[in-house]
Design an enzyme around this catalytic site. Structure first.
Site, PDB file in Angstrom:
ATOM      1  N   ASP A  79       1.044  -1.451  -0.573  1.00  0.00           N
ATOM      2  CA  ASP A  79       0.087   0.462  -0.262  1.00  0.00           C
ATOM      3  C   ASP A  79       0.911   1.453   0.341  1.00  0.00           C
ATOM      4  O   ASP A  79       1.687   1.624   1.203  1.00  0.00           O
ATOM      5  CB  ASP A  79      -1.646   0.023   1.088  1.00  0.00           C
ATOM      6  CG  ASP A  79      -1.854  -0.563   0.899  1.00  0.00           C
ATOM      7  OD1 ASP A  79      -1.806  -1.716   0.273  1.00  0.00           O
ATOM      8  OD2 ASP A  79      -2.828  -0.304   1.570  1.00  0.00           O
TER       9      ASP A  79
ATOM     10  N   CYS B  92      -8.917   4.912   1.350  1.00  0.00           N
ATOM     11  CA  CYS B  92      -9.000   4.506   2.567  1.00  0.00           C
ATOM     12  C   CYS B  92      -8.547   5.577   3.366  1.00  0.00           C
ATOM     13  O   CYS B  92      -7.114   6.102   3.558  1.00  0.00           O
ATOM     14  CB  CYS B  92      -8.402   3.199   2.517  1.00  0.00           C
ATOM     15  SG  CYS B  92      -9.585   1.507   1.675  1.00  0.00           S
TER      16      CYS B  92
ATOM     17  N   TYR C  86      -7.137 -14.433   3.992  1.00  0.00           N
ATOM     18  CA  TYR C  86      -6.939 -14.352   4.360  1.00  0.00           C
ATOM     19  C   TYR C  86      -7.557 -14.286   6.086  1.00  0.00           C
ATOM     20  O   TYR C  86      -6.832 -13.763   7.382  1.00  0.00           O
ATOM     21  CB  TYR C  86      -6.120 -12.876   4.723  1.00  0.00           C
ATOM     22  CG  TYR C  86      -6.925 -11.215   4.408  1.00  0.00           C
ATOM     23  CD1 TYR C  86      -7.348 -10.870   4.930  1.00  0.00           C
ATOM     24  CD2 TYR C  86      -6.807 -10.899   3.707  1.00  0.00           C
ATOM     25  CE1 TYR C  86      -8.015  -9.732   5.515  1.00  0.00           C
ATOM     26  CE2 TYR C  86      -8.214  -9.679   3.003  1.00  0.00           C
ATOM     27  CZ  TYR C  86      -8.508  -9.394   4.080  1.00  0.00           C
ATOM     28  OH  TYR C  86      -9.330  -8.114   4.171  1.00  0.00           O
TER      29      TYR C  86
ATOM     30  N   ASN D  91     -19.017  11.782   3.334  1.00  0.00           N
ATOM     31  CA  ASN D  91     -18.235  13.403   3.279  1.00  0.00           C
ATOM     32  C   ASN D  91     -18.102  14.521   3.660  1.00  0.00           C
ATOM     33  O   ASN D  91     -18.869  14.087   3.881  1.00  0.00           O
ATOM     34  CB  ASN D  91     -19.170  13.471   1.545  1.00  0.00           C
ATOM     35  CG  ASN D  91     -19.217  12.453   0.349  1.00  0.00           C
ATOM     36  OD1 ASN D  91     -17.805  11.784  -0.636  1.00  0.00           O
ATOM     37  ND2 ASN D  91     -20.273  12.037   0.203  1.00  0.00           N
TER      38      ASN D  91
ATOM     39  N   HIS E 286     -18.007   9.034  -0.236  1.00  0.00           N
ATOM     40  CA  HIS E 286     -16.653   8.852  -0.938  1.00  0.00           C
ATOM     41  C   HIS E 286     -15.714   8.415  -0.637  1.00  0.00           C
ATOM     42  O   HIS E 286     -14.599   7.759  -0.959  1.00  0.00           O
ATOM     43  CB  HIS E 286     -16.076   9.548  -1.984  1.00  0.00           C
ATOM     44  CG  HIS E 286     -17.579   9.440  -3.243  1.00  0.00           C
ATOM     45  ND1 HIS E 286     -18.855  10.324  -3.129  1.00  0.00           N
ATOM     46  CD2 HIS E 286     -17.786   8.280  -4.262  1.00  0.00           C
ATOM     47  CE1 HIS E 286     -19.735  10.647  -3.762  1.00  0.00           C
ATOM     48  NE2 HIS E 286     -19.027   9.618  -5.033  1.00  0.00           N
TER      49      HIS E 286
ATOM     50  N   GLU F  91      -4.071   0.139  -2.184  1.00  0.00           N
ATOM     51  CA  GLU F  91      -3.625  -0.665  -2.583  1.00  0.00           C
ATOM     52  C   GLU F  91      -2.568  -0.797  -4.041  1.00  0.00           C
ATOM     53  O   GLU F  91      -3.039   0.190  -4.642  1.00  0.00           O
ATOM     54  CB  GLU F  91      -3.620  -1.879  -3.416  1.00  0.00           C
ATOM     55  CG  GLU F  91      -4.872  -2.750  -2.167  1.00  0.00           C
ATOM     56  CD  GLU F  91      -6.043  -2.000  -1.313  1.00  0.00           C
ATOM     57  OE1 GLU F  91      -6.464  -0.822  -2.599  1.00  0.00           O
ATOM     58  OE2 GLU F  91      -7.115  -2.396  -0.776  1.00  0.00           O
TER      59      GLU F  91
END
Length: 230
Positions: free
Chosen positions: A30, A55, A92, A103, A151, A187
């Site tokens: 990331d 994120c 995982y 938002n 978002h 990522e």
């Protein structure tokens, strides 16, 4: 532990770092920024040069103090059918770190680079108030200035002993750098899949970015007795 020291200095300087979790987990890298430096250019970098989900993350104790629910618990509370979905885990095995998506009320649609950077900076302001001990002000700002769903997903880091995902590793790295745990990450993807550690190191070499692994972060924490709990 030279790479951890370099990553610490990068974050302190407001620069991004690349964090690899482990081959036994997601085996993903990331791109991580301190949240307070994120403007439209940084969101563009995360969107174009990383490519995964952008994120925002802080410690779970912050989201709990703000009354923000875990995403899986929120979904599970709606119906037995959705509870079944929320109970499943990816290969995982970890429980997700997601809470809710928001938002800031100052955005236009919420999705542009400038809109997402505004939401991120204002989330960081909420977290700054929390760590200054102004918890009620943090709560007031959050509930008066944000809209959901939005978002920007808010992720909550558990302790590194409970979960060793990018959320926890990035937040832990900020903590050991002496910074408030308030980060943004995505990522690093290539066409059709996640970038490998070797590919990320090539990217890092071209851009002059530090690459640090989860094992290195955890070892640093254990040697310096700063793992703590979230």
């Amino acid at each position: 532990m030279q790479r951890v020291r370099e990553a610490i200095e990068a974050l302190r300087s407001g620069l991004p770092v690349l964090v690899f979790d482990s081959n036994s987990r997601e085996a993903e890298v990331d791109l991580v920024y301190p949240a307070w430096v994120v403007g439209p250019d940084e969101v563009y970098d995360l969107r174009v040069n990383a490519g995964g989900l952008i994120c925002y993350a802080t410690e779970a104790k912050v989201t709990m103090a703000l009354g923000i629910p875990w995403g899986d618990e929120l979904i599970a509370s709606y119906s037995p059918q959705l509870k079944l979905l929320a109970s499943r885990r990816l290969r995982y095995g970890d429980r997700p770190a997601f809470t809710i998506w928001v938002n800031h009320i100052g955005v236009r649609t919420g999705i542009s680079d400038s809109d997402r950077s505004l939401t991120i900076r204002m989330l960081d302001e909420v977290v700054r108030l929390y760590y200054e001990g102004r918890v009620e002000e943090a709560r007031e700002k959050f509930y008066s200035e944000f809209q959901a769903p939005g978002h920007v997903p808010i992720l909550a880091a558990r302790s590194i002993s409970e979960r060793r995902g990018h959320t926890e590793l990035g937040v832990t790295l900020a903590r050991i750098a002496g910074l408030r745990p308030s980060i943004v990450f995505a990522e690093v993807l290539v066409k059709g899949r996640a970038a490998t550690l070797e590919e990320a190191r090539e990217i890092a070499s071209k851009r002059g970015i530090v690459v640090v692994t989860g094992d290195e972060i955890i070892k640093w924490c254990e040697e310096h007795e700063v793992c703590g709990s979230s």
